[in-house]
Design a protein around this motif. Structure first.
Motif, PDB file in Angstrom:
ATOM      1  N   ALA A 151      62.766 -51.819 -26.939  1.00  0.00           N
ATOM      2  CA  ALA A 151      61.902 -51.300 -28.002  1.00  0.00           C
ATOM      3  C   ALA A 151      60.736 -52.248 -28.229  1.00  0.00           C
ATOM      4  N   ALA A 152      59.526 -51.751 -28.015  1.00  0.00           N
ATOM      5  CA  ALA A 152      58.319 -52.560 -28.259  1.00  0.00           C
ATOM      6  C   ALA A 152      57.926 -52.423 -29.721  1.00  0.00           C
ATOM      7  N   GLY A 153      58.823 -52.786 -30.588  1.00  0.00           N
ATOM      8  CA  GLY A 153      58.622 -52.658 -32.029  1.00  0.00           C
ATOM      9  C   GLY A 153      59.952 -52.826 -32.735  1.00  0.00           C
ATOM     10  N   ALA A 154      59.937 -52.755 -34.055  1.00  0.00           N
ATOM     11  CA  ALA A 154      61.150 -52.955 -34.839  1.00  0.00           C
ATOM     12  C   ALA A 154      62.159 -51.843 -34.569  1.00  0.00           C
ATOM     13  N   TRP A 155      63.433 -52.244 -34.455  1.00  0.00           N
ATOM     14  CA  TRP A 155      64.498 -51.274 -34.198  1.00  0.00           C
ATOM     15  C   TRP A 155      65.744 -51.699 -34.959  1.00  0.00           C
ATOM     16  N   PRO A 156      66.240 -50.858 -35.888  1.00  0.00           N
ATOM     17  CA  PRO A 156      67.420 -51.232 -36.686  1.00  0.00           C
ATOM     18  C   PRO A 156      68.639 -51.488 -35.813  1.00  0.00           C
ATOM     19  N   GLY A 157      69.335 -52.585 -36.073  1.00  0.00           N
ATOM     20  CA  GLY A 157      70.576 -52.881 -35.367  1.00  0.00           C
ATOM     21  C   GLY A 157      70.410 -53.316 -33.935  1.00  0.00           C
ATOM     22  N   ALA A 158      69.220 -53.793 -33.555  1.00  0.00           N
ATOM     23  CA  ALA A 158      69.007 -54.238 -32.172  1.00  0.00           C
ATOM     24  C   ALA A 158      69.955 -55.385 -31.836  1.00  0.00           C
ATOM     25  N   ASP A 159      70.409 -55.415 -30.587  1.00  0.00           N
ATOM     26  CA  ASP A 159      71.331 -56.465 -30.156  1.00  0.00           C
ATOM     27  C   ASP A 159      70.621 -57.800 -29.957  1.00  0.00           C
ATOM     28  N   ALA A 160      69.340 -57.747 -29.631  1.00  0.00           N
ATOM     29  CA  ALA A 160      68.554 -58.965 -29.459  1.00  0.00           C
ATOM     30  C   ALA A 160      67.106 -58.643 -29.781  1.00  0.00           C
ATOM     31  N   SER A 161      66.371 -59.654 -30.190  1.00  0.00           N
ATOM     32  CA  SER A 161      64.962 -59.471 -30.535  1.00  0.00           C
ATOM     33  C   SER A 161      64.142 -60.576 -29.898  1.00  0.00           C
ATOM     34  N   LEU A 162      63.191 -60.196 -29.024  1.00  0.00           N
ATOM     35  CA  LEU A 162      62.281 -61.138 -28.387  1.00  0.00           C
ATOM     36  C   LEU A 162      60.877 -60.907 -28.917  1.00  0.00           C
ATOM     37  N   GLY A 163      60.111 -61.973 -29.039  1.00  0.00           N
ATOM     38  CA  GLY A 163      58.736 -61.845 -29.514  1.00  0.00           C
ATOM     39  C   GLY A 163      57.881 -62.990 -29.010  1.00  0.00           C
ATOM     40  N   VAL A 164      56.606 -62.699 -28.749  1.00  0.00           N
ATOM     41  CA  VAL A 164      55.664 -63.713 -28.296  1.00  0.00           C
ATOM     42  C   VAL A 164      55.028 -64.359 -29.516  1.00  0.00           C
ATOM     43  N   GLU A 165      55.226 -65.666 -29.672  1.00  0.00           N
ATOM     44  CA  GLU A 165      54.672 -66.382 -30.817  1.00  0.00           C
ATOM     45  C   GLU A 165      53.328 -67.025 -30.496  1.00  0.00           C
ATOM     46  N   LEU A 166      53.186 -67.609 -29.306  1.00  0.00           N
ATOM     47  CA  LEU A 166      51.958 -68.277 -28.901  1.00  0.00           C
ATOM     48  C   LEU A 166      51.598 -67.848 -27.494  1.00  0.00           C
ATOM     49  N   SER A 167      50.286 -67.828 -27.194  1.00  0.00           N
ATOM     50  CA  SER A 167      49.829 -67.434 -25.869  1.00  0.00           C
ATOM     51  C   SER A 167      48.629 -68.287 -25.484  1.00  0.00           C
ATOM     52  N   GLU A 168      48.623 -68.768 -24.232  1.00  0.00           N
ATOM     53  CA  GLU A 168      47.542 -69.633 -23.776  1.00  0.00           C
ATOM     54  C   GLU A 168      47.271 -69.376 -22.293  1.00  0.00           C
ATOM     55  N   TRP A 169      46.009 -69.044 -21.967  1.00  0.00           N
ATOM     56  CA  TRP A 169      45.611 -68.819 -20.580  1.00  0.00           C
ATOM     57  C   TRP A 169      45.072 -70.112 -19.979  1.00  0.00           C
ATOM     58  N   HIS A 170      45.264 -70.283 -18.661  1.00  0.00           N
ATOM     59  CA  HIS A 170      44.765 -71.445 -17.934  1.00  0.00           C
ATOM     60  C   HIS A 170      43.931 -70.988 -16.736  1.00  0.00           C
ATOM     61  N   GLY A 171      43.039 -71.856 -16.283  1.00  0.00           N
ATOM     62  CA  GLY A 171      42.285 -71.579 -15.078  1.00  0.00           C
ATOM     63  C   GLY A 171      40.794 -71.747 -15.218  1.00  0.00           C
ATOM     64  N   LEU A 172      40.277 -71.717 -16.448  1.00  0.00           N
ATOM     65  CA  LEU A 172      38.830 -71.838 -16.626  1.00  0.00           C
ATOM     66  C   LEU A 172      38.332 -73.260 -16.483  1.00  0.00           C
ATOM     67  N   GLU A 173      39.243 -74.237 -16.564  1.00  0.00           N
ATOM     68  CA  GLU A 173      38.848 -75.638 -16.461  1.00  0.00           C
ATOM     69  C   GLU A 173      37.717 -75.951 -17.445  1.00  0.00           C
ATOM     70  N   LEU A 174      36.641 -76.639 -16.999  1.00  0.00           N
ATOM     71  CA  LEU A 174      35.547 -77.008 -17.903  1.00  0.00           C
ATOM     72  C   LEU A 174      34.478 -75.915 -17.923  1.00  0.00           C
ATOM     73  N   GLY A 175      34.882 -74.735 -18.355  1.00  0.00           N
ATOM     74  CA  GLY A 175      33.913 -73.656 -18.540  1.00  0.00           C
ATOM     75  C   GLY A 175      33.649 -72.816 -17.321  1.00  0.00           C
ATOM     76  N   HIS A 176      34.414 -72.994 -16.217  1.00  0.00           N
ATOM     77  CA  HIS A 176      34.192 -72.166 -15.038  1.00  0.00           C
ATOM     78  C   HIS A 176      35.534 -71.947 -14.342  1.00  0.00           C
ATOM     79  N   GLY A 177      35.555 -70.987 -13.420  1.00  0.00           N
ATOM     80  CA  GLY A 177      36.789 -70.674 -12.720  1.00  0.00           C
ATOM     81  C   GLY A 177      37.317 -69.314 -13.115  1.00  0.00           C
ATOM     82  N   LEU A 178      38.566 -69.028 -12.735  1.00  0.00           N
ATOM     83  CA  LEU A 178      39.207 -67.757 -13.006  1.00  0.00           C
ATOM     84  C   LEU A 178      40.508 -67.991 -13.765  1.00  0.00           C
ATOM     85  N   LEU A 179      40.843 -67.052 -14.657  1.00  0.00           N
ATOM     86  CA  LEU A 179      42.127 -67.114 -15.337  1.00  0.00           C
ATOM     87  C   LEU A 179      43.223 -66.888 -14.295  1.00  0.00           C
ATOM     88  N   ASP A 180      44.149 -67.834 -14.162  1.00  0.00           N
ATOM     89  CA  ASP A 180      45.150 -67.690 -13.116  1.00  0.00           C
ATOM     90  C   ASP A 180      46.585 -67.666 -13.618  1.00  0.00           C
TER      91      ASP A 180
END
Length: 253
Positions: free
Chosen positions: A157-186
């Motif tokens: 379930a991509a959302g709240a669900w009563p009585g779910a057996d487990a609940s996962l959620g993304v708290e923080l997100s960080e992309w890498h690859g641009l280096e010092l202002g150039h490059g590609l997100l990898d």
């Protein structure tokens, strides 16, 4: 109607309490003792029992990629998967993450009958992902839960669900690859938190690469990190950029 005699002996009362506790623990562990569903090893430390389980419900909130990551291993193992109510679910990204498009059922806009659509798919598809279109009543969740256990279907379930057996959620997100202002997100590092039943009642967290440079999934702490250290044999930390607020920005002279 037969009434049980009162337990006058302290020993008898303790034995009765132990008996009731054993019965309750047995009922609570029933779901976790169901058959395991193929699951990426990156989630082994987050999900109760170390994997997805047949007949259970797992919340996966805050990221479509998280849903794809949970679907990838069951799909790669040959199981059919279905996605309901997620029009932004991209088939190209799904294929890159290892989801077999030949065994993927998409229902992007199920309308008001989305719960009926999920119930119908649960009869024939072993793993179903859904974004609830509205709040799910506990009675509805209970009825569908009985159906999932009967069919051995796993619901993500991509959302709240009563009585779910487990609940996962993304708290923080960080992309890498641009280096010092150039490059590609990898690659992208995320902190995924999880809570569940029994011993998983206390929320735990893990830093994952989702995706990594090979468009896969991995535990960030265990993966080799050679950003900025190519050819040296020693990993070095990636350069960090300091955020600049719009109000503080000044055009160079």
């Amino acid at each position: 109607m037969t009434l049980a005699a009162p337990l006058r002996s302290p020993t008898a009362r303790l034995e009765r309490v132990d008996e009731l506790q054993a019965r309750i623990q047995g009922m609570q562990s029933t779901r976790l003792e169901t058959r395991a569903v193929p699951t990426h090893p990156a989630f082994a430390g987050l999900l109760p029992g170390g994997s997805l389980r047949e007949g259970t419900v797992v919340e996966a909130q805050g990221s479509t990629t998280l849903v794809m990551a949970l679907l990838a291993a069951p799909s790669a193992s040959g199981r059919w998967v279905a996605v309901v109510g997620m029009p932004e679910f991209g088939v190209e990204a799904a294929a890159r993450f290892g989801i077999d498009l030949d065994r993927l059922v998409l229902v992007p806009e199920p309308g008001r009958q989305w719960l009926a659509v999920v119930a119908a798919l649960a009869d024939v598809i072993p793993v179903v992902a859904v974004r609830p279109a509205q709040r799910v009543a506990p009675a509805e969740a209970s009825r569908l839960g009985a159906r999932l256990r009967e069919r051995g279907t796993t619901l993500i379930a991509a959302g709240a669900w009563p009585g779910a057996d487990a609940s996962l959620g993304v708290e923080l997100s960080e992309w890498h690859g641009l280096e010092l202002g150039h490059g590609l997100l990898d690659e992208r590092e995320v902190v995924v938190s999880a809570a569940g039943r029994g011993g998983f009642a206390k929320r735990r967290r893990s830093r994952l690469r989702m995706p990594d440079r090979a468009l896969g999934f991995a535990v960030a702490d265990d993966a080799a990190d050679d950003r900025g250290g190519a050819g040296t044999g020693h990993p070095t930390a990636a350069p960090r950029l300091t955020p600049v607020l719009h109000a503080d920005f000044a055009r160079p002279a």
